[in-house]
Design a protein around this motif. Sequence first.
Motif, PDB file in Angstrom:
ATOM      1  N   ASP A   1      -5.543  -7.740  10.741  1.00 49.04           N
ATOM      2  CA  ASP A   1      -4.193  -7.711  11.288  1.00 49.04           C
ATOM      3  C   ASP A   1      -4.143  -8.865  12.245  1.00 49.04           C
ATOM      4  O   ASP A   1      -4.576  -8.783  13.369  1.00 49.04           O
ATOM      5  CB  ASP A   1      -3.967  -6.383  12.024  1.00 49.04           C
ATOM      6  CG  ASP A   1      -2.538  -6.270  12.520  1.00 49.04           C
ATOM      7  OD1 ASP A   1      -1.743  -7.195  12.264  1.00 49.04           O
ATOM      8  OD2 ASP A   1      -2.218  -5.258  13.159  1.00 49.04           O
TER       9      ASP A   1
ATOM     10  N   THR B   1       0.743  -0.928   8.406  1.00 45.60           N
ATOM     11  CA  THR B   1      -0.479  -0.158   8.652  1.00 45.60           C
ATOM     12  C   THR B   1      -0.755   0.848   7.541  1.00 45.60           C
ATOM     13  O   THR B   1      -1.895   1.023   7.105  1.00 45.60           O
ATOM     14  CB  THR B   1      -0.390   0.571  10.007  1.00 45.60           C
ATOM     15  OG1 THR B   1       0.097  -0.363  10.967  1.00 45.60           O
ATOM     16  CG2 THR B   1      -1.731   1.078  10.447  1.00 45.60           C
TER      17      THR B   1
ATOM     18  N   HIS C   1      -4.064   1.520  16.013  1.00 44.27           N
ATOM     19  CA  HIS C   1      -4.256   1.687  14.578  1.00 44.27           C
ATOM     20  C   HIS C   1      -5.080   2.949  14.320  1.00 44.27           C
ATOM     21  O   HIS C   1      -4.790   3.717  13.421  1.00 44.27           O
ATOM     22  CB  HIS C   1      -4.996   0.490  13.986  1.00 44.27           C
ATOM     23  CG  HIS C   1      -4.109  -0.694  13.730  1.00 44.27           C
ATOM     24  ND1 HIS C   1      -2.901  -0.595  13.098  1.00 44.27           N
ATOM     25  CD2 HIS C   1      -4.270  -2.002  13.997  1.00 44.27           C
ATOM     26  CE1 HIS C   1      -2.350  -1.800  13.001  1.00 44.27           C
ATOM     27  NE2 HIS C   1      -3.163  -2.674  13.539  1.00 44.27           N
TER      28      HIS C   1
HETATM   29 MG    MG Z   1       1.236  -2.976  13.062  1.00 47.31          MG
END
Ligand code: MG
Length: 693
Positions: free
Chosen positions: A394, A300, A330
């Motif tokens: 992601d 991240t 996130h």
């Molecule tokens: Mg992650």
Amino acid sequence: MRPQVLNNLFRPTSALKGVGPRIAKLIERLAGLKVVDVLWHLPRELINRQIQPDAASAASGEIATLTLTVVRHEPARVKRQPYRVKCTDGTDDVTLVFFHARDDYIRKILPEGSLRLVSGTVDRFRGDTQITHPDYVLAPEDAKDLPLVEPVYPLTEGLTLKTFGKAVRAALEDIPNLPEWQDKTFHERQGWPSWSQALRTVHSPDGPGALSSENPARARLAYDELLANQLALQIMREKMKQRPGREIKGDGRLRTEVEKALPFQLTGSQRVALSEIGGDMAAPSAMLRLLQGDVGSGKTIVALFAMLDAVECGGQAALMAPTEILARQHMATIEPLVAPLGLKTAVLTGRDKGAVRKETLAGLASGEIDIVVGTHALFQESVEMQDLMLAVIDEQHRFGVHQRLNLAAKGRGVDVLVMTATPIPRTLLLTAYGDLETSQLHEKPAGRKPIDTRTIPLSRLHEVSDAVERRLADGAKVYWVCPLVEESEVSDLAAAEDRYAELKARLGDRVTLIHGRMKGPEKDAVMARFAEGPPSILVATTVIEVGVDVPDATVMIIEHAERFGLAQLHQLRGRVGRGSDDSVCLLLFGGPLSETAKARLRILRETEDGFRIAEEDLKLRGGGEILGTRQSGLPEFRLADLTVHADLLATARDDAKLILSQDKDLSTERGKALRTLLYLFERDAAVLNLRSG
Ligand code: MG
Ligand code: ADP
């Protein structure tokens, strides 16, 4: 448009002789909707029907083909009694048994006094030798109709081998002759049959060797499938690469600020990844890069730094997560880091409606929002961005190539960074992404301790509960994962609810439940309470699999660990060991364990290296066991077996590369044949990205 020559193959299976709507439903469940799906369903075993010399030596429970004289008919006297036909071959008496059969039919096929070839499973029952419902009854002059070696297909309940075998034969009857798409020299050197000949051969195996993945006919079909896969990927990739890119090169101002605020140092591999990404972004062509890193390896932050570069250059960045929870998580990481710099962020998911959504859309369109984090809702047409420069996906394997393109289409020359948490073995990487540039995060962030992983039989569950109670008293947060009971969410949930009730009876309010049926906000609330609240146990179905971060969770319990795939277990375990405290992972198994299950659990005890686990996973998948692929969303092959055909995959990649370098729109004679191949394997989207030829 799909070439006409393929029409036969793309008919619904009900177009086949002997396949009505009911059978078509069963075939759909087993193989698929179309005739070609029937053809792709390959036999796994053989029945040997070689004629045997005598009945006396036929083994009980096995298939035998005997030459019998029909002695006497014994029709059923009352309903529910079977119809019996007494036969002999001189070495033994054999009774043929029929339930619910029409008398006249049996009289016709087995006239008294006649000689018959009878093939079926022999049963020795109270000293009597029987064959119940023989598979074949033939007059000696029709012996040629008896398949001496018969293919056995994996079946589904309600579908018999006879019925499916018939469907396969019907499908084979009118397979087209397709133009050869393989390179002539290569094809000759391999000694492979033509496509149609290969199909006929795989469905009429003449001995055990014919079932081997290395058999030339099987290898040919496998290669076709791999070539279609590689060609399609490379076409899509070319398409993405052709997008005019932009040179995005920040001065590092924002990065430096954020880095100062971080409570940790970046790892060496994070730095390497960032410089690779930075290089791509600064280059004039559009980036398409894969960032591969184990759970907890710190992807991240890498993504965030890349996004900051885009923002610094006056653009916007989007991060797309596979689930609502992850999107919000996130954001929870990103927002506090960038808000002090005056950057504006927003979350956009399917759940956002009304005024909030409107405001977000307006902010994206005006360019006021610098960084947006969302789910696939970001793809929607109504979402417009003022100047999207970088899209981070992601992915956890949940999005397809199209969606990646869709998001990229929201800007001019958008750079795309795909992140995946499952370390994928080289071979599979190639099938899922083609030759993509990759950055890998190999190091674990500093300060992480190894996870103490143990395997414990479920019979010792009470000891586990005791240990959990002690841990809880010591301040631990505990995940308790309940398994997939069947392929059904309902029973899956029931198991988790039972465990929840049991633990709650004992430990009260410190136990909560989370499962896939809960609504988004409900799930988020439970997750948030677990993350921020006091020590507790979170009983979960596998919904927590996807990357939720609770750094102070230190205990992971997985019930019926033997039912999970290796990659999945690794992912689950990665939920703990994220902080500086000692973590444990208890894998509870129900016995007895298969060899594969034993091996899986052993590997987990031995290593935490995701890349090694991924390689082992692939090895263990041999023998047709599709372990993990379905869950992981990686492409599944019908004909290729990557544990055997990895070399063919590499060849197919090189072949595809060469083909496209010489004939990028597939317009030559061979190119046209290759288009047919792409349609045959339903890579229509790839063909649509070629110039018409
Ligand atoms: Mg992650
Ligand atoms: P991933 O997405 O790869 O599973 P995350 O990016 O969610 O991993 O990171 C997991 C945790 O590790 C987060 O709490 C993050 O703040 C922390 N982290 C990231 N990089 C480092 C680092 N270099 N050192 C220490 N902790 C780190």
